[in-house]
Motif scaffolding. Sequence first.
Motif, PDB file in Angstrom:
ATOM      1  N   GLN A 187      24.391  50.195  33.994  1.00  0.00           N
ATOM      2  CA  GLN A 187      23.307  49.358  34.021  1.00  0.00           C
ATOM      3  C   GLN A 187      22.004  49.829  33.695  1.00  0.00           C
ATOM      4  OE1 GLN A 187      22.608  46.328  37.082  1.00  0.00           O
ATOM      5  NE2 GLN A 187      20.459  46.582  36.502  1.00  0.00           N
ATOM      6  N   GLU A 210      33.392  54.263  48.272  1.00  0.00           N
ATOM      7  CA  GLU A 210      33.454  53.348  49.254  1.00  0.00           C
ATOM      8  C   GLU A 210      34.704  53.290  50.404  1.00  0.00           C
ATOM      9  OE1 GLU A 210      32.222  49.432  48.186  1.00  0.00           O
ATOM     10  OE2 GLU A 210      32.840  49.631  46.233  1.00  0.00           O
ATOM     11  N   HIS A 217      39.344  47.259  46.248  1.00  0.00           N
ATOM     12  CA  HIS A 217      38.452  48.560  46.222  1.00  0.00           C
ATOM     13  C   HIS A 217      39.332  49.526  45.732  1.00  0.00           C
ATOM     14  CE1 HIS A 217      35.867  46.143  48.640  1.00  0.00           C
ATOM     15  NE2 HIS A 217      34.886  46.826  48.006  1.00  0.00           N
ATOM     16  N   MET A 223      34.273  49.287  34.442  1.00  0.00           N
ATOM     17  CA  MET A 223      33.618  48.045  34.414  1.00  0.00           C
ATOM     18  C   MET A 223      33.130  48.081  32.790  1.00  0.00           C
ATOM     19  SD  MET A 223      30.304  47.116  36.862  1.00  0.00           S
ATOM     20  CE  MET A 223      30.000  48.849  37.325  1.00  0.00           C
ATOM     21  N   TYR A 330      16.760  46.478  41.870  1.00  0.00           N
ATOM     22  CA  TYR A 330      16.417  45.876  40.400  1.00  0.00           C
ATOM     23  C   TYR A 330      16.171  44.473  40.213  1.00  0.00           C
ATOM     24  CZ  TYR A 330      21.163  46.254  39.859  1.00  0.00           C
ATOM     25  OH  TYR A 330      22.643  45.917  40.024  1.00  0.00           O
ATOM     26  N   GLU A 354      34.939  38.166  44.238  1.00  0.00           N
ATOM     27  CA  GLU A 354      34.071  38.695  43.059  1.00  0.00           C
ATOM     28  C   GLU A 354      34.513  39.276  42.107  1.00  0.00           C
ATOM     29  OE1 GLU A 354      30.861  41.032  44.597  1.00  0.00           O
ATOM     30  OE2 GLU A 354      30.409  41.623  42.574  1.00  0.00           O
ATOM     31  N   ILE A 355      34.260  38.979  40.859  1.00  0.00           N
ATOM     32  CA  ILE A 355      34.739  39.954  39.536  1.00  0.00           C
ATOM     33  C   ILE A 355      33.546  40.396  38.929  1.00  0.00           C
ATOM     34  CG2 ILE A 355      37.107  39.352  39.329  1.00  0.00           C
ATOM     35  CD1 ILE A 355      36.292  37.179  37.374  1.00  0.00           C
ATOM     36  N   ARG A 361      16.615  41.254  35.600  1.00  0.00           N
ATOM     37  CA  ARG A 361      16.001  42.463  36.258  1.00  0.00           C
ATOM     38  C   ARG A 361      14.513  42.485  36.248  1.00  0.00           C
ATOM     39  NH1 ARG A 361      21.579  43.190  36.349  1.00  0.00           N
ATOM     40  NH2 ARG A 361      22.575  44.091  34.546  1.00  0.00           N
ATOM     41  N   GLY A 400      27.972  43.168  35.041  1.00  0.00           N
ATOM     42  CA  GLY A 400      29.088  43.995  34.980  1.00  0.00           C
ATOM     43  C   GLY A 400      30.339  43.180  35.457  1.00  0.00           C
TER      44      GLY A 400
HETATM   45  O1  4AD Z   1      28.439  44.027  41.861  1.00  0.00           O
HETATM   46  P1  4AD Z   1      28.526  45.516  41.135  1.00  0.00           P
HETATM   47  O2  4AD Z   1      28.329  46.419  42.150  1.00  0.00           O
HETATM   48  O3  4AD Z   1      27.223  45.290  39.932  1.00  0.00           O
HETATM   49  C1  4AD Z   1      26.828  46.334  39.489  1.00  0.00           C
HETATM   50  O4  4AD Z   1      27.270  47.393  39.570  1.00  0.00           O
HETATM   51  C2  4AD Z   1      25.882  46.117  38.446  1.00  0.00           C
HETATM   52  N1  4AD Z   1      24.878  47.137  38.183  1.00  0.00           N
HETATM   53  C3  4AD Z   1      26.317  45.380  37.149  1.00  0.00           C
HETATM   54  C4  4AD Z   1      25.578  45.054  36.203  1.00  0.00           C
HETATM   55  O5  4AD Z   1      24.700  44.179  36.272  1.00  0.00           O
HETATM   56  N2  4AD Z   1      25.556  45.694  34.859  1.00  0.00           N
HETATM   57  O6  4AD Z   1      29.743  45.781  40.442  1.00  0.00           O
HETATM   58  C5  4AD Z   1      30.142  44.788  39.401  1.00  0.00           C
HETATM   59  C6  4AD Z   1      31.806  44.623  39.389  1.00  0.00           C
HETATM   60  C7  4AD Z   1      32.162  43.511  40.800  1.00  0.00           C
HETATM   61  O7  4AD Z   1      31.835  42.420  40.567  1.00  0.00           O
HETATM   62  C8  4AD Z   1      33.497  44.304  40.893  1.00  0.00           C
HETATM   63  O8  4AD Z   1      34.257  43.522  39.947  1.00  0.00           O
HETATM   64  C9  4AD Z   1      33.622  45.510  40.180  1.00  0.00           C
HETATM   65  O9  4AD Z   1      32.313  45.598  39.552  1.00  0.00           O
HETATM   66  N3  4AD Z   1      33.758  46.507  41.508  1.00  0.00           N
HETATM   67  C10 4AD Z   1      34.757  47.218  41.945  1.00  0.00           C
HETATM   68  N4  4AD Z   1      36.056  47.072  41.451  1.00  0.00           N
HETATM   69  C11 4AD Z   1      36.821  47.858  42.204  1.00  0.00           C
HETATM   70  N5  4AD Z   1      36.536  48.820  43.159  1.00  0.00           N
HETATM   71  C12 4AD Z   1      35.376  48.991  43.521  1.00  0.00           C
HETATM   72  N6  4AD Z   1      35.046  49.567  44.459  1.00  0.00           N
HETATM   73  C13 4AD Z   1      34.121  48.032  43.090  1.00  0.00           C
HETATM   74  N7  4AD Z   1      32.880  47.973  43.313  1.00  0.00           N
HETATM   75  C14 4AD Z   1      32.671  46.927  42.231  1.00  0.00           C
END
Ligand code: 4AD
Length: 431
Positions: A187, A210, A217, A223, A330, A354-355, A361, A400
């Motif tokens: 991002q 994680e 997870h 992504m 952010y 959550e997907i 920002r 994302g």
């Molecule tokens: O919600 P997250 O953490 O958002 C971001 O990383 C932003 N920077 C994205 C952006 O705005 N450009 O992660 C986005 C998505 C989550 O909704 C989930 O689908 C996936 O990434 N995700 C995972 N998938 C599998 N394993 C994990 N450990 C994940 N963590 C996040």
Amino acid sequence: MSSWVRVEDIGAHEGEKVELRGWLARIRSSGKLHFMQIRDGSGIIQAVVTKQAIDPELFKSLKKLGTESSLVVRGTVTADDRSKLGFEIQADEVEIVSEAEGYPITPKEHGEGFLMDNRHLWIRQRKQHAALRIRATIMKAMQDWLDDNGFLRVDTPILTPAACEGTTTLFETEYFEEKAYLSQSGQLYNEATAAAFGKVYTFGPTFRAEKSKTRRHLMEFWMCEPEMAFCDFEMNMEIQEQFLSYVVQTVLEKRAFELDVLERDTEKLAQVKAPFPRITYDEAVERLKSKGVEFEDGNDFGATDETLLSEDFDRPIFVTHFPTAIKAFYMKPDPKNPARVLGADVLAPEGYGEIIGGGERIADLELLEQRVKEHELPVDSYQWYLDLRRYGSVPHSGFGIGLERTVAWICGLPHVRETIPFPRMLTRMYP
Ligand code: 4AD
Ligand code: MG
């Protein structure tokens, strides 16, 4: 002369003599006949071998040929109503390329641990194969939609000097004399490229250390992250619902066979069309409480909370306006209530959680500097990011979408480990 044809194209060759190159999935014999199921990577077809058609010694040895032996089969394509494919091969030549003995995966039930230890072989199995083909189609649909809607793919780095999504889940590595971290999200770099190109996306692997052993997870996941200049919170959500509807409808159209192999209820997917319902975080908390959940205000939602929230809806939903305190540094605070952010998550239906995570920002330099300090991030490493607010800052937003969670939902798979060829999990990095 017979030409090499793949199973998925066999329908165009009825009545012709063709060559198949593949692996033996199963064999059933009845004295004068062998029924061989040949898998070639694009599909499975039955080859019928009669005793008269080939050398008697070879005919005998085929009966003992082990599962997953590789072979070349030549024969005539005939229509066959009993098979799903609609065709079979009347074979008159068989060549064994390499004999396999004692293939570990058998038709009996195997435990998850055993199958994961044999992931390098398990991916040949029908359902795994279907899920990975759907994964590829989802990736392509995501890219197609973005490419067709004015977005430029701009790749972001994997080795980075700073965190994007909080410092607790960083994978640290050495970068000569310095420390580097595997990217948690592209991002921050997308925000730079959005100022250069207007509408961009990055699509690649991201990493999170994680300590969560859940079915959602992975430590390494993919992504797709679009980012748009001159785009506010509302426009961002409209783009997400168009994008996601296109992805789901494309899979329904292009991967009906694979969805059937996975026994997916496609009627549920057919309902996935824009617009998606929107509820605020505060409304979501009320909903949970009315369902008897003892929810502490200000907390983030857990997997069961997300399932409970989505069960009232037949399509994905947006949960908006999360508490500022639980979201990334952010995120733009809502001018009407700075305790809430202009961020939204998309929760998939059917309990898949959550997907998507995204939002508007912070465009203001001072506020962003303050946030970097509050989150105890090393200010020096973020100077380039702050520059984006110094030189032509604009309202901008992005999101994302996690590929594996999206694949799990669309395929109806219970666990993300089957949505990626070689999952990296808390307790597994083999094979
Ligand atoms: O919600 P997250 O953490 O958002 C971001 O990383 C932003 N920077 C994205 C952006 O705005 N450009 O992660 C986005 C998505 C989550 O909704 C989930 O689908 C996936 O990434 N995700 C995972 N998938 C599998 N394993 C994990 N450990 C994940 N963590 C996040
Ligand atoms: Mg999130």
